[in-house]
Each structure stands twice: as C-alpha cells, then as structure tokens.
Scaffold this active site. Structure first.
Site, PDB file in Angstrom:
ATOM      1  N   GLU A  64      -0.504  -9.754  -1.426  1.00  0.00           N
ATOM      2  CA  GLU A  64      -1.935 -10.055  -1.543  1.00  0.00           C
ATOM      3  C   GLU A  64      -2.372 -10.019  -3.004  1.00  0.00           C
ATOM      4  O   GLU A  64      -3.201 -10.835  -3.436  1.00  0.00           O
ATOM      5  CB  GLU A  64      -2.746  -9.065  -0.708  1.00  0.00           C
ATOM      6  N   ALA A 118       0.824  -1.210   0.000  1.00  0.00           N
ATOM      7  CA  ALA A 118       0.000   0.000   0.000  1.00  0.00           C
ATOM      8  C   ALA A 118       0.855   1.255   0.000  1.00  0.00           C
ATOM      9  O   ALA A 118       1.994   1.264   0.476  1.00  0.00           O
ATOM     10  CB  ALA A 118      -0.918   0.004   1.217  1.00  0.00           C
ATOM     11  N   GLU A 167       2.017  -5.857   7.855  1.00  0.00           N
ATOM     12  CA  GLU A 167       0.952  -5.001   8.391  1.00  0.00           C
ATOM     13  C   GLU A 167       0.950  -4.968   9.924  1.00  0.00           C
ATOM     14  O   GLU A 167       0.603  -3.943  10.524  1.00  0.00           O
ATOM     15  CB  GLU A 167      -0.413  -5.475   7.885  1.00  0.00           C
ATOM     16  N   GLY A 196       0.220  -5.529   0.574  1.00  0.00           N
ATOM     17  CA  GLY A 196      -0.730  -5.587  -0.529  1.00  0.00           C
ATOM     18  C   GLY A 196      -0.119  -6.133  -1.798  1.00  0.00           C
ATOM     19  O   GLY A 196      -0.828  -6.700  -2.639  1.00  0.00           O
TER      20      GLY A 196
END
Length: 682
Positions: free
Chosen positions: A102, A58, A122, A99
């Site tokens: 992910e 992110a 995270e 992310g």
C-alpha cells in the site's frame, strides 16, 4: 541524514528484519520526506527497503494497541507521499506485503526487482487492506486482478505481474538505480506526477465485477466477514476516490474487533509459539543431512518426498522388493506429475530424485543421521523394527517412530538407546499436510526433541511438541469429537445432519464423510484392539462396527456411512444405514428427536473443549494454544474460529460449565469432566 545521489534523495526503510511499519518507522518516513522536500538540491525521492524486504507491512505487535492508531498512521504517510511536490518512486526488492505494498501504491511510480514478491495478505487475518489498496489497486490493474490479489492473500512474483500495470519497470539488476532513473524522468517531463488514485473506473463495470465475484463466494468464505467486506470496499471504487477511501476505512475498522479477525490474529501468533520448545527442554539440535525411511507405503513415500523437497538425502528401506518398487515408483510419479503441472522445474525434480536411494538391506541405515519408521500400526511389528534399527543405525542417530496412537516408550525400550527415540507423527498425505506432532518419550533426550522440532522446520511443517499419551493431542481430541458425533446419531441425527452442520461451521468435511474417506476399518480395527479394556458400563455406539460387519468400509468399498455412485457421495444416507442407526437408538432406549445445526455444532465443540482440558491437565500439551494449532493444522478446524480453546474463551463461563455438565450427564458412566481453569487462564 538524507542520502542524496545526483539530486535524488534515497529514503531507506530501516526496521529489521522485514521493515514492518511500526509507529517509529512511519514517523521516520514523514520526517525524511519533509527533509527531502525542503532541500532545494533534491529533484525527487526514491523510497526503498533492503534486499530481503521493501516492507512486510503492519507491525502485528501494534494490533489493538494505541500505537496502531497514533499519527502518523499509514494512511497519513501515504497521503503525504501522494501529495508530494517532488516525484516519489518505490524501489521494491524482496517482499512488499500488506501495508508495504500500500505504501508503494501511494508513490508516483514503482520499480521492482524481478525476484521481488508482492501481496495483500490481510484477508488471512480476517481483515481487508486499510490504507487504500482497495481503491488504488483496481485503478491500476483492474477489478478482477485486484480482487484476485486481495482475496487470495498469497504473494505473487514481480515477473508474474510485470504486464499488469502495477509496475513501471521490472529489472534484473540495480532496482534503486532504475527507480532513480524513473524519478529523474518524472521530475523533468513537466507533467503532473501519475497517481493511482486518478485512474478512472466505470461505475457499471465495477458493480458487475463485484456482483460476479460475490456469486462465486464459497460457503467457507461466506461465513468469514472479511470476504464480503472486501467486495463492499471494491464496490466503493464506483464512488469518488475520497468517498471510497472513507468506505474502506469504515469497513476495516468494523472488521478489527470481529471474532474471526481476533481468531486469525491469534492463530498467527500461536503458530509461532508452537514451534518453540519450553525453556526447560531447549538444547542444540543434532545435525541432520540424511534420513532413512523404513516402509515404502503411502506414508513412508510421502515422508521421503518431504525430505527430498527439503534437500535431504533419503534412503527408502523395505523388506519386500515389490513394495519397495511401488514406493520408488510412487515417488517418481509424484515428481513427474509436479513437472507436468508446471509446479516444479524438471531440473529440480531430477535433483530431488537423485538424492533418493532404495534398498532392502538394513546395513544402509549406518549412513543416516535420522531414521523414521513408517510401518504398520502394530506394537509388536514396530518393536521388532526398532530392534533391527538399533542393531544397524550409527551411534548418535535419532530414531523416530511415525505412530498415530501407540505408546512410544515400549518402542523405545526395544532399543539399547531409548534416549535417542522420539515420535514423529506425520499426517497423511505426509508431503502435503503441515502438522508434525513431535512426541516426547519418558527418556527422550532434549537434543533429540530439538532435532525433531528442527526437522519439522526444515521440512516446512508445523512441529508441535506433545506428551506421550494415547492419540497424543490431535487424535485424542478428534476421538472425543467423533464419539460425541456418534452419540448424536443415536439421539436423532443422521450422518448428513451432523456433517452439514459442521461444514456449515467451517470444517472442510464432516466426521462421517472423513471416516468414509479414510476407511471405516481403520477405526474398527482400533476398537477391536481396545475391546478387552473397555468398561461395559460406558456408552458405546456400535453403528460403525455394524457397518463394517456388513462390508461397508467407506469409499473404497462403495459404501460406508454414505453410498457412492461412480465415486461420488450420495448426499443422504440410505435405508440400510438408517435402519442400523434406528436400531442403535432403540437398543439404547432413546426416543429419536431432531437436532438443530446449532446444537450439533455446540456439542461437538464442547466435546473438544472438555478433552482439551483433560489432556492439558495431564501435561500432554505444553500450552493450551498448542491444542488449537494442532486442530487447525491437522484436522480442518476452521481457522477463523481460532480452535477449541480460543472458542471456549469467547463463551460465557457459567453457560459453558452448565453445558459441559449436561454433556457429561448425557454421556453417562466413564465421561470425565475436565477442569477449565488451567485451560482458559494459562
């Protein structure tokens, strides 16, 4: 425009330097995916990044802004990939973090370069993965391995995970070519494309795994909401996939506004700011390829190891042959132990040791670009050392003193070149601790400061600029904190009450356990040196002095604030210590009372905040946030509390001022209240 190679569309993420998944990049992925699906010549798709990064995750600058939640959010992008009518394979080189990983989990296959590193960090920001990793990853690699990757927060190498089920292939060469081959295979076998979401997990096994991990949570993890939320999200793997995804989203969004998550994001930001000099002091750094370390004790040896690990040539200088040999052996033992533990390749250790020279001759200083003095903490001793450094170091060399408390200006004035002198306050053990206070003297040149900051980066430390004042930033605030904790002993607490309350807040150790570990005689010696200048009207706690006079110097003598049996601390203080404390209370005329953990915690934090306000007003710290970085990196302040300045900014201002005034009233003469306005508004 799509890059199509033999019927395979290659979508390359392009948001330098690390392909963070900002809104514009998310939008571009969807647009190119749609274009590839609409092109009849395209059989499948490779999603890739560059050599340095598939994607680092992110864009943290979007946290808390509308763009973070603007469609397409990452979950939408991943769902579009997962539902693609043509196979999509991730080609991972460099890093795939958060992310980014992910995104790869949503693809129908994953190929990684053997040097790639993947992770889900995270948890280090007080969050859990929010785009499906808690549901997809366990279905690929199992509950235990998935939990380890997410709760650890640290990236792992693709080689290490090659057999985990995360990757279809780990290759040494062309990762995009290998991914294209997998795309062609998936497109041609006539089978449904594999999806992580389709993996089956036994509900009872999921719950058993979660229960087992919950029982292992440490005290520090239990006070951070993200660790419990991660286990709640993993428990949702027992539900149908879409329900599990809904639960993950609820948990993620609930964590975003928590104080812990805000504090961790704050630390992430301010640590990067702390390494930058104020604009007025910026200058090109001098080149440093070799350093000399004067003093082969524990600190000097640790500094030498840090420099050797960074690829620098090191001269270790001593005036005593036996001390020099002990230092050399300490360094050799360190590298031997690292190799034996599998933490360093033998050839790397050998190369590091080969860059080390040891000497008793001061003439060797002429070869050093930077000289670091690491001798006894005594002004006269350090001044004499700097006279010798001045006589032997080459012109233009940077001269540094590793002092914890002393005024560096008289040390600099012992030379004919005070502009070349600065303080470099390393923390022990120097080869482990990340904090490096870079101390600016009255005449320190800007390029010398820049060199100190650059050296910190080279050594992979956290350099923070500080003004030249007693204790600099860290020790000055720690002294105020420790003094308040000593007041609480007189007021009614036992050492274990204070230590337990503060470890309950998240400190790794309480102040009295720390004092025992470092040795009470260190603080005792400093107190005796300051005795002549101490105003007798100030509240002074003599408990430590009396313990030292009784021979209780800490762990090394088997007793300090606590007793030690076979090297292990007895949890409660013994009668001798309690008698000393009770006498101190009686002499002060204090009726002892029980102090609740909450009062202990708040008083300790208030003392830090007040001292932070004072030193910031004096210009010792360039930014209030630098104070938080120093306390977190060097003194064990719980990261998820952000630091004393961050903590103060979360408090009700009226109550904060009231409590600080009460603290001042109880401390009495000599306690100065700091002005909160600059500290909290800057």
């Amino acid at each position: 425009m799509l890059d199509i190679r033999n019927g395979i569309a290659v979508i390359a993420l392009n948001n330098p330097p690390v392909n963070s998944l900002c809104h514009a990049l998310r939008e571009a992925i969807v647009q190119q995916l749609d274009a590839a699906l609409a092109d009849a010549t395209v059989r499948g798709i490779v999603l890739t990044g560059n050599e340095k990064a598939f994607s680092a995750g992110a864009d943290v600058t979007e946290f808390g802004t509308p763009r973070q939640l603007q469609e397409p959010i990452l979950r939408t992008v991943i769902a579009r990939i997962e539902a693609s009518s043509k196979p999509v394979v991730a080609a991972i080189a460099g890093v795939a973090l958060g992310g980014g990983l992910e995104l790869a989990l949503g693809c129908h296959g994953r190929v990684a370069h053997e040097k790639a590193r993947v992770g889900l960090p995270e948890i280090t920001l007080g969050l859990i993965p929010g785009a499906g990793a808690t549901q997809r990853l366990p279905r690929l690699i199992g509950m235990a391995a998935a939990h380890a990757l997410m709760s650890g927060g640290q990236p792992q190498g693709a080689r290490q995970l090659a057999q985990s089920g995360l990757f279809d292939d780990v290759v040494a060469g062309d990762v995009v070519g290998a991914a294209a081959a997998l795309v062609a295979k998936l497109a041609g076998n006539g089978q449904p494309y594999p999806r992580a979401r389709d993996g089956q997990l036994d509900a009872a096994e999921v719950q058993a795994a979660v229960d087992a991990q919950r029982a292992k949570l440490s005290a520090r993890q239990k006070v951070q909401p993200a660790y419990g939320a991660l286990l709640d999200a993993l428990a949702a793997c027992a539900l149908p996939f879409d329900e599990g995804m809904k639960k993950e989203r609820e948990l993620f969004l609930a964590l975003v506004p928590t104080t812990a998550a805000q504090a961790l994001r704050y630390q992430f930001k301010v640590e990067r700011e702390a390494t930058k000099l104020p604009a007025a002091l910026r200058a090109p750094a001098r080149e440093v390829r070799s350093i000399a370390v004067i003093g082969a004790g524990t600190m000097g040896s640790g500094i030498a190891i840090s420099a050797l690990d960074a690829g620098l040539a090191v001269l270790l200088l001593e005036q005593d042959a036996a001390a020099l040999e002990r230092g050399r052996q300490r360094i050799a033992d360190h590298y031997r132990d690292r190799v034996a533990a599998g933490k360093m390749a033998a050839q790397v250790a050998a190369a590091n040791e080969a860059r080390l020279q040891t000497s008793l001759e001061w003439e060797g200083l002429r070869q050093a670009d930077l000289v670091i003095e690491a001798v006894f903490e005594d002004m006269a001793v350090k001044q004499e050392v700097f006279r010798k450094i001045d006589a032997h170091a080459r012109a233009g060399a940077v001269l540094a003193t590793n002092t914890s408390y002393l005024d560096i200006d008289p040390i600099a004035e012992a030379t004919a070149r005070p502009q070349d002198v600065l303080g470099l306050h390393f923390f022990s053990p120097a080869n482990v601790m990340k904090l490096l206070e870079v101390v600016r003297g009255a005449k320190t040149a800007p390029d010398v400061l820049a060199t100190g900051m650059a050296l910190g980066a080279t050594l992979k430390k956290m350099p923070v600029l500080t003004g030249n004042a007693f204790g600099f930033i860290g020790n000055r605030i720690y002294n105020a904190y420790r003094r308040q904790c000593e007041f609480m002993l007189e007021d009614g607490a036992w050492p274990e009450d204070v230590d337990t309350a503060l470890t309950g807040l998240g400190f790794a150790m309480g102040p009295f356990a720390v004092a025992d570990l470092s040795g009470l005689d260190i603080a005792w010696r400093m107190r005796k040196a300051q005795a002549a200048t101490r105003d007798p009207r100030e509240r002074y706690v003599s408990i430590l002095d009396q313990l030292c006079e009784a021979g209780r110097l800490g762990r090394k003598t088997g007793a300090g604030y606590y007793a030690y049996v076979d090297g292990k601390q007895v949890k409660t203080t013994d009668a001798a210590v309690r008698d000393v404390i009770e006498q101190a209370s009686a002499q002060r005329g204090i009726t002892r009372r029980t102090l609740a953990p909450e009062e202990i915690q708040r008083r300790a934090l208030l003392a830090m905040v007040n001292e932070a306000a004072l030193l910031f007003a004096e210009g010792v710290a360039s930014r209030p946030s630098d104070i938080d970085v120093v306390l977190m990196q060097g003194y064990g302040f719980p990261r998820w509390e952000g630091g004393p300045v961050f903590w103060a900014r979360q408090q009700d201002r009226t109550q904060l001022e009231h409590d600080l005034q009460r603290l001042a009233d109880e401390a009495g003469f000599g306690f100065t209240l700091g002005n909160l306005d600059p500290l909290l508004s800057t």
